[in-house]
Design an enzyme around this catalytic site. Sequence first.
Site, PDB file in Angstrom:
ATOM      1  N   GLU A   1      40.725  47.323  40.310  1.00 31.01           N
ATOM      2  CA  GLU A   1      39.615  47.083  39.371  1.00 31.01           C
ATOM      3  C   GLU A   1      39.479  48.226  38.372  1.00 31.01           C
ATOM      4  OE1 GLU A   1      38.535  44.123  39.404  1.00 31.01           O
ATOM      5  OE2 GLU A   1      39.557  43.716  41.280  1.00 31.01           O
TER       6      GLU A   1
ATOM      7  N   GLU B   1      46.116  41.026  35.086  1.00 29.99           N
ATOM      8  CA  GLU B   1      46.224  41.032  36.542  1.00 29.99           C
ATOM      9  C   GLU B   1      47.559  41.571  37.051  1.00 29.99           C
ATOM     10  OE1 GLU B   1      43.670  40.809  38.030  1.00 29.99           O
ATOM     11  OE2 GLU B   1      42.313  39.596  36.835  1.00 29.99           O
TER      12      GLU B   1
ATOM     13  N   MET C   1      35.430  42.083  40.745  1.00 29.27           N
ATOM     14  CA  MET C   1      35.451  41.744  39.321  1.00 29.27           C
ATOM     15  C   MET C   1      35.263  43.011  38.511  1.00 29.27           C
ATOM     16  SD  MET C   1      35.788  39.659  36.905  1.00 29.27           S
ATOM     17  CE  MET C   1      35.732  40.227  35.205  1.00 29.27           C
TER      18      MET C   1
END
EC number: 3.4.11.-
Length: 879
Positions: free
Chosen positions: A317, A339, A282
């Site tokens: 990330e 994304e 994340m």
Amino acid sequence: MCRRHDLDASGSTINQGREVLPDNVKPTNYALELEPDLEKFTFEGTVAIALDVVKDSTTVAVNDVDIEIQSAKLEYNGQEYTPVNVEHTDDIQTTTWTFKDVIPAGTTATLTIKYTGILNNNMAGFYRSSYKDQDGSTKYMATTQMEPTDARRALPCFDQPDLKATWEVTLVADEKLTCLSNMDVKDTKSLGNGKKSVSFNKSPKMSTYLLAFIVGDFKYVENNDFRVPIRVYATPGNEHQGQFSADLAAKTLKFYEETFGSEYPLPKMDMVAIPDFSAGAMENWGLVTYRVVDLLYDEKTASLDRKQRIAEVVQHELAHQWFGNLVTMDFWEGLWLNEGFATWMSWYSSNVFYPQWKVWESYVTDSYAGALSLDGLRSSHPIEVPVKKVSEINQIFDSISYLKGSSILRMISVYLGEDVFLEGIRRYLKKHAYGNTHTGDLWAALSDASGKDVEKDMATWTKKTGYPVITVKENGNELHLTQNRYLRTADVKPEEDETLWPIFIGLRTKDGVDSKLTFNTRETTIKVPDTDFFKLNADQTGVYRTLYSPERLATLGKESKLLTVQDRAGLLGDAGALATSGYQKTSGLLDLLAGFKDETEYIVWSEIAARIGNIKAAWLFEPKDQNEGLKNFQRDLFSPLAHKVGWEFKSTDDDILQQLKALAFSQAGYSGDEKVVAAAKEMFKKFVEGELDAINPNIRGPVYNIVLQYGENNGEKEWDQVFDAYKNGRTSDERNVALRCLGRSENPANIKKSLEIAINGEVKEQDIYQPIGGLRSHVAGTEALWEWTQQNWDLLVKKLPPGLSMLGSIVVTCTGGFTSDKAIEDINEFFKNKSLTGFDMSLAQSLDGIRAKASWVKRDAEDVKAWLKKNKYYSAEKL
């Protein structure tokens, strides 16, 4: 709540039919203090939210779920006001306070809320994560996962990506524990009771889903090659495994700054390995969290595939620090802006740092193939999928947002040219820094940089579901091209075939590639200079399938030396997909695969393995002699390769050769090659006897699978030995490899044990899918898995709440192995009276996949049987 622009009595509105907060106030800053209790698994919090009042109002509403609000007050113009009414609405997860007096527009106010919460074990919001310390005792940490809509589990807040604000976080914890948040530490105060208060500097404006804070016992490694310090944190004793990621992060941040023309704006970068984590990682700004195996790397025990996976995740990330964190989508239908780009960028940067990996070759069999697989189902969705409810958001974190999103970016980058594409990205980031965007803003920046109408070319690709198959008909030196919607289920209805996609033809001839040829009509005609050789979709950069005549397909197979690795893999991928959906006979695909016996490139061999795997999966429930025939064919292809390259790994082997050796060994072994099976058993025997490095990390998984498949009594004894490798592995990666293989054994007692450990507390909730995944490789496991799902459904829902992200994946795992219409009926009957909230899309996609396999087998069962007999794979002496 009312529809667009219509207000109800409390002043709330829904933007474009979405469940969103009223627009009467906007947050500008959060001052948050939290104190977690790692023994009672609770926390106490106080948050003071600075607000700009946009409209005259008597109400203020925030998002919250699973927290208890103790008190709330509003301060403005030097006065303090308490609400006269408070109302919580569970289904939309809001609390609304009503005040006696109107709060005037233009007012600056502060809403202060005291509350308590639970450090849950659902890997969402502010939650607890456990691990075994070096002395074997269980320890806990408190950590966060806010994306997409779980910041509201940690504090009452305005939990929407467009409502950005600055953050000032303070954590109160045991003096011995490490406290981390998005920003660097401002000051630390001892509270005199064994606890400390750690305050962090104010953050830039950011969305709630990027907020992060962690309290636990950590050690770290550091890299200072970049402008700001980079640290990788892990539980004590594991921190040394973080050095690879720390060093890669330093190079990556520097590279991204140069590529984006924009400085990384935070004063530090922390990356943390979390023992319980539902996703891979994340991108919290300045405090990125990871599943342990996707951050920590031990060169002695990990495979090359694991190193590549970690590199991809870290670079993904860190790309988000700009694309998503600095510039954020306006709402979740724009998730792909985050994304899709981070996925493309991770491949782009991997290609720069690790050219020996040839990542754009593997992209074709990885991200590109994954995108086309899911998007070939009727139950797919557009890249820009309209989401209205919170329960819908988690389901779009899938191959469409990530892989199809990255694939259309790759397509447009090739069409515009990489330099022009990246110039457009720089303009996009500069214009929208610290703000929110729509997809049109990206197209506008790319149009500005290229001078082309990018939105006209690309809007269809993001707003429509699916992609086309291009049928090629030859007439002399002219090619007549027709585009139609592709569906794996082979049942396209006229109303589903109305979209006309802009097609980037990418014509390869002996003269090179013409990347400027396009069309957006149903049909077009182009000329080729030489009909001896041509191929559409050079390097598989266009998002479509190509249907050639059987004669042309055979010619391309024979002229494979004129094709790039991407072309050859793409040719096989297209042929496999078109056989699945009835455009071509499966016997033609098998002929094509057989023609690649002399192939030398790993990527092409991996696609051959994937195509055979897809056929075997569809034929799983067919008669044993057909399955054995397919296995004989698989062995006939891969055994010579395995014996040629061998399975001894040398320090002089380049990375691609290592991957080729591992692939050939596994495929030959799974199909019963006697020498490979014997070698696997010998390595495993030495490993069990205590020689922990007897199995090379690149083939650890295949060795486990082979001994579980071919051990005495279907691996009866080996299951316990692989399970012991899971329990006592030296690293998380070693343990995970063992766990993933357990389902391979067909022994009934072992099947039962694999199912039992998934839910009896032996494995973490994040890993429930791992011991059961291998069961889909055989009939007994597939049937037992579905029976287990029905018997344990209530427990699975409890362990993996539908509002979160993992239940849908489990549903796909537990249903997707079937191949018949009867199975579809049974699955539908089971779910008929159950709530599908949170996984309805996943279930529909799984059923579509089963439907496609069922249609394929009904259509081509006799064709495959005849081919196997004709080529002597079906004969009794080979069974």
